[in-house]
Design a protein around this motif. Sequence first.
Motif, PDB file in Angstrom:
ATOM      1  N   ALA A   1      11.846 -58.011 -25.213  1.00 57.63           N
ATOM      2  CA  ALA A   1      12.911 -57.022 -25.013  1.00 57.63           C
ATOM      3  C   ALA A   1      12.786 -56.376 -23.638  1.00 57.63           C
ATOM      4  CB  ALA A   1      12.877 -55.967 -26.112  1.00 57.63           C
ATOM      5  N   SER A   2      11.570 -56.027 -23.266  1.00 56.35           N
ATOM      6  CA  SER A   2      11.323 -55.418 -21.957  1.00 56.35           C
ATOM      7  C   SER A   2      11.693 -56.383 -20.819  1.00 56.35           C
ATOM      8  CB  SER A   2       9.857 -55.005 -21.853  1.00 56.35           C
ATOM      9  OG  SER A   2       9.581 -54.466 -20.595  1.00 56.35           O
ATOM     10  N   ASP A   3      11.273 -57.640 -20.939  1.00 56.82           N
ATOM     11  CA  ASP A   3      11.596 -58.639 -19.918  1.00 56.82           C
ATOM     12  C   ASP A   3      13.104 -58.839 -19.795  1.00 56.82           C
ATOM     13  OD1 ASP A   3       8.889 -59.026 -19.491  1.00 56.82           O
ATOM     14  OD2 ASP A   3       8.800 -60.950 -20.553  1.00 56.82           O
ATOM     15  N   LEU A   4      13.792 -58.854 -20.929  1.00 58.70           N
ATOM     16  CA  LEU A   4      15.239 -59.051 -20.915  1.00 58.70           C
ATOM     17  C   LEU A   4      15.957 -57.859 -20.291  1.00 58.70           C
ATOM     18  CD1 LEU A   4      15.418 -60.741 -24.379  1.00 58.70           C
ATOM     19  CD2 LEU A   4      16.274 -61.768 -22.250  1.00 58.70           C
ATOM     20  N   ARG A   5      15.492 -56.658 -20.598  1.00 58.07           N
ATOM     21  CA  ARG A   5      16.112 -55.472 -19.974  1.00 58.07           C
ATOM     22  C   ARG A   5      15.886 -55.468 -18.465  1.00 58.07           C
ATOM     23  NH1 ARG A   5      14.749 -53.147 -24.938  1.00 58.07           N
ATOM     24  NH2 ARG A   5      12.709 -52.482 -24.267  1.00 58.07           N
ATOM     25  N   GLU A   6      14.711 -55.883 -18.025  1.00 57.15           N
ATOM     26  CA  GLU A   6      14.419 -55.957 -16.590  1.00 57.15           C
ATOM     27  C   GLU A   6      15.293 -57.018 -15.921  1.00 57.15           C
ATOM     28  OE1 GLU A   6      13.059 -55.165 -12.893  1.00 57.15           O
ATOM     29  OE2 GLU A   6      12.732 -53.939 -14.689  1.00 57.15           O
ATOM     30  N   ALA A   7      15.470 -58.147 -16.572  1.00 56.48           N
ATOM     31  CA  ALA A   7      16.327 -59.205 -16.024  1.00 56.48           C
ATOM     32  C   ALA A   7      17.766 -58.708 -15.898  1.00 56.48           C
ATOM     33  CB  ALA A   7      16.276 -60.450 -16.896  1.00 56.48           C
ATOM     34  N   ALA A   8      18.246 -57.990 -16.906  1.00 54.53           N
ATOM     35  CA  ALA A   8      19.603 -57.438 -16.851  1.00 54.53           C
ATOM     36  C   ALA A   8      19.748 -56.486 -15.662  1.00 54.53           C
ATOM     37  CB  ALA A   8      19.938 -56.723 -18.158  1.00 54.53           C
ATOM     38  N   LYS A   9      18.738 -55.652 -15.463  1.00 58.85           N
ATOM     39  CA  LYS A   9      18.750 -54.713 -14.339  1.00 58.85           C
ATOM     40  C   LYS A   9      18.826 -55.468 -13.002  1.00 58.85           C
ATOM     41  CE  LYS A   9      15.739 -51.243 -12.258  1.00 58.85           C
ATOM     42  NZ  LYS A   9      14.428 -50.607 -12.338  1.00 58.85           N
ATOM     43  N   GLN A  10      18.037 -56.525 -12.874  1.00 56.13           N
ATOM     44  CA  GLN A  10      18.036 -57.311 -11.633  1.00 56.13           C
ATOM     45  C   GLN A  10      19.385 -57.983 -11.401  1.00 56.13           C
ATOM     46  OE1 GLN A  10      14.691 -59.991 -11.842  1.00 56.13           O
ATOM     47  NE2 GLN A  10      13.209 -58.325 -11.900  1.00 56.13           N
ATOM     48  N   ARG A  11      20.001 -58.493 -12.451  1.00 56.25           N
ATOM     49  CA  ARG A  11      21.301 -59.158 -12.312  1.00 56.25           C
ATOM     50  C   ARG A  11      22.390 -58.154 -11.943  1.00 56.25           C
ATOM     51  NH1 ARG A  11      20.515 -64.486 -15.180  1.00 56.25           N
ATOM     52  NH2 ARG A  11      18.513 -64.264 -16.165  1.00 56.25           N
ATOM     53  N   LYS A  12      22.301 -56.954 -12.494  1.00 53.86           N
ATOM     54  CA  LYS A  12      23.260 -55.912 -12.114  1.00 53.86           C
ATOM     55  C   LYS A  12      23.094 -55.556 -10.646  1.00 53.86           C
ATOM     56  CE  LYS A  12      23.435 -54.127 -16.803  1.00 53.86           C
ATOM     57  NZ  LYS A  12      22.891 -53.157 -17.750  1.00 53.86           N
ATOM     58  N   GLN A  13      21.851 -55.567 -10.165  1.00 53.96           N
ATOM     59  CA  GLN A  13      21.606 -55.303  -8.743  1.00 53.96           C
ATOM     60  C   GLN A  13      22.188 -56.421  -7.886  1.00 53.96           C
ATOM     61  OE1 GLN A  13      20.251 -52.412  -7.381  1.00 53.96           O
ATOM     62  NE2 GLN A  13      21.114 -53.353  -5.544  1.00 53.96           N
TER      63      GLN A  13
ATOM     64  N   ALA B   1      27.913 -61.518 -16.660  1.00 57.57           N
ATOM     65  CA  ALA B   1      27.758 -62.110 -17.986  1.00 57.57           C
ATOM     66  C   ALA B   1      26.276 -62.309 -18.321  1.00 57.57           C
ATOM     67  CB  ALA B   1      28.514 -63.436 -18.069  1.00 57.57           C
ATOM     68  N   SER B   2      25.481 -62.721 -17.333  1.00 62.39           N
ATOM     69  CA  SER B   2      24.042 -62.888 -17.559  1.00 62.39           C
ATOM     70  C   SER B   2      23.396 -61.555 -17.914  1.00 62.39           C
ATOM     71  CB  SER B   2      23.360 -63.477 -16.314  1.00 62.39           C
ATOM     72  OG  SER B   2      23.682 -64.823 -16.149  1.00 62.39           O
ATOM     73  N   ALA B   3      23.763 -60.505 -17.203  1.00 62.15           N
ATOM     74  CA  ALA B   3      23.215 -59.176 -17.495  1.00 62.15           C
ATOM     75  C   ALA B   3      23.608 -58.740 -18.900  1.00 62.15           C
ATOM     76  CB  ALA B   3      23.708 -58.156 -16.464  1.00 62.15           C
ATOM     77  N   SER B   4      24.852 -58.982 -19.262  1.00 63.74           N
ATOM     78  CA  SER B   4      25.317 -58.617 -20.594  1.00 63.74           C
ATOM     79  C   SER B   4      24.567 -59.418 -21.661  1.00 63.74           C
ATOM     80  CB  SER B   4      26.824 -58.860 -20.704  1.00 63.74           C
ATOM     81  OG  SER B   4      27.281 -58.513 -21.983  1.00 63.74           O
ATOM     82  N   ALA B   5      24.385 -60.716 -21.423  1.00 68.29           N
ATOM     83  CA  ALA B   5      23.638 -61.557 -22.370  1.00 68.29           C
ATOM     84  C   ALA B   5      22.221 -61.024 -22.535  1.00 68.29           C
ATOM     85  CB  ALA B   5      23.621 -63.013 -21.898  1.00 68.29           C
ATOM     86  N   ASP B   6      21.574 -60.712 -21.428  1.00 67.30           N
ATOM     87  CA  ASP B   6      20.201 -60.190 -21.488  1.00 67.30           C
ATOM     88  C   ASP B   6      20.139 -58.890 -22.276  1.00 67.30           C
ATOM     89  OD1 ASP B   6      19.221 -62.334 -20.004  1.00 67.30           O
ATOM     90  OD2 ASP B   6      19.351 -61.248 -18.100  1.00 67.30           O
ATOM     91  N   ASP B   7      21.124 -58.013 -22.082  1.00 67.27           N
ATOM     92  CA  ASP B   7      21.161 -56.756 -22.836  1.00 67.27           C
ATOM     93  C   ASP B   7      21.312 -57.021 -24.336  1.00 67.27           C
ATOM     94  OD1 ASP B   7      20.799 -54.954 -20.711  1.00 67.27           O
ATOM     95  OD2 ASP B   7      22.955 -54.803 -20.312  1.00 67.27           O
ATOM     96  N   HIS B   8      22.207 -57.942 -24.693  1.00 67.53           N
ATOM     97  CA  HIS B   8      22.401 -58.276 -26.107  1.00 67.53           C
ATOM     98  C   HIS B   8      21.142 -58.889 -26.710  1.00 67.53           C
ATOM     99  CE1 HIS B   8      26.580 -57.205 -26.605  1.00 67.53           C
ATOM    100  NE2 HIS B   8      26.911 -57.889 -25.517  1.00 67.53           N
TER     101      HIS B   8
ATOM    102  N   MET C   1      14.941 -66.214 -18.054  1.00 63.27           N
ATOM    103  CA  MET C   1      14.848 -65.439 -19.249  1.00 63.27           C
ATOM    104  C   MET C   1      14.886 -66.311 -20.495  1.00 63.27           C
ATOM    105  SD  MET C   1      14.288 -62.267 -18.542  1.00 63.27           S
ATOM    106  CE  MET C   1      12.954 -63.230 -17.950  1.00 63.27           C
ATOM    107  N   ILE C   2      14.968 -67.592 -20.277  1.00 57.76           N
ATOM    108  CA  ILE C   2      14.979 -68.511 -21.400  1.00 57.76           C
ATOM    109  C   ILE C   2      13.715 -68.339 -22.241  1.00 57.76           C
ATOM    110  CG2 ILE C   2      14.914 -70.951 -22.038  1.00 57.76           C
ATOM    111  CD1 ILE C   2      16.732 -71.433 -19.562  1.00 57.76           C
ATOM    112  N   ASN C   3      12.555 -68.127 -21.600  1.00 56.28           N
ATOM    113  CA  ASN C   3      11.305 -67.953 -22.343  1.00 56.28           C
ATOM    114  C   ASN C   3      11.355 -66.716 -23.223  1.00 56.28           C
ATOM    115  OD1 ASN C   3      10.194 -70.247 -21.245  1.00 56.28           O
ATOM    116  ND2 ASN C   3       9.155 -69.164 -19.600  1.00 56.28           N
ATOM    117  N   ALA C   4      11.927 -65.627 -22.720  1.00 56.03           N
ATOM    118  CA  ALA C   4      12.014 -64.395 -23.508  1.00 56.03           C
ATOM    119  C   ALA C   4      12.915 -64.602 -24.721  1.00 56.03           C
ATOM    120  CB  ALA C   4      12.521 -63.241 -22.646  1.00 56.03           C
ATOM    121  N   VAL C   5      14.012 -65.312 -24.541  1.00 53.73           N
ATOM    122  CA  VAL C   5      14.909 -65.583 -25.667  1.00 53.73           C
ATOM    123  C   VAL C   5      14.195 -66.466 -26.693  1.00 53.73           C
ATOM    124  CG1 VAL C   5      17.091 -66.665 -26.364  1.00 53.73           C
ATOM    125  CG2 VAL C   5      17.009 -65.237 -24.311  1.00 53.73           C
TER     126      VAL C   5
END
Length: 129
Positions: free
Chosen positions: A18-30, A59-66, A1-5
């Motif tokens: 934003a969409s990529d980051l939300r998807e990454a957060a979802k995957q990390r929560k899974q 923490a990664s999921a939370s970071a992605d959400d933020h 997700m470094i590229n999205a940031v």
Amino acid sequence: MINAVEDVKACRDLGGAASDLREAAKQRKQLVTDLSQLSVDKLPQHEALSEALRKAWQASASADDHYAKWAEQAKGKKGCKKGQARSTEQTAAGNRESGTATEQKKKASELWNVIARQYGLTERTPTQL
């Protein structure tokens, strides 16, 4: 997700970032959910390993959400200035959570690599987790 940031920082494709980051957060929560269902009690230091992975992925999921919220803020009026997104409270929160994730991934990697060497398994760097 470094590229999205990086896209958010440079005010590029903010909706896509934003969409990529939300998807990454979802995957990390899974990953956290999947980890809770694994039986790893035969591994040495399994509790410490599981805890480090759980904390890292949360923490990664939370970071992605933020960071996704930051991207949404950057899309708004005065969100970008001269091709750079303005820092906000979401940026700071994302950075904090990202730091926690990095720390916990390092810990998990060290614990895993001891196990991997013992059993002839593939070692992992923190960034691979």
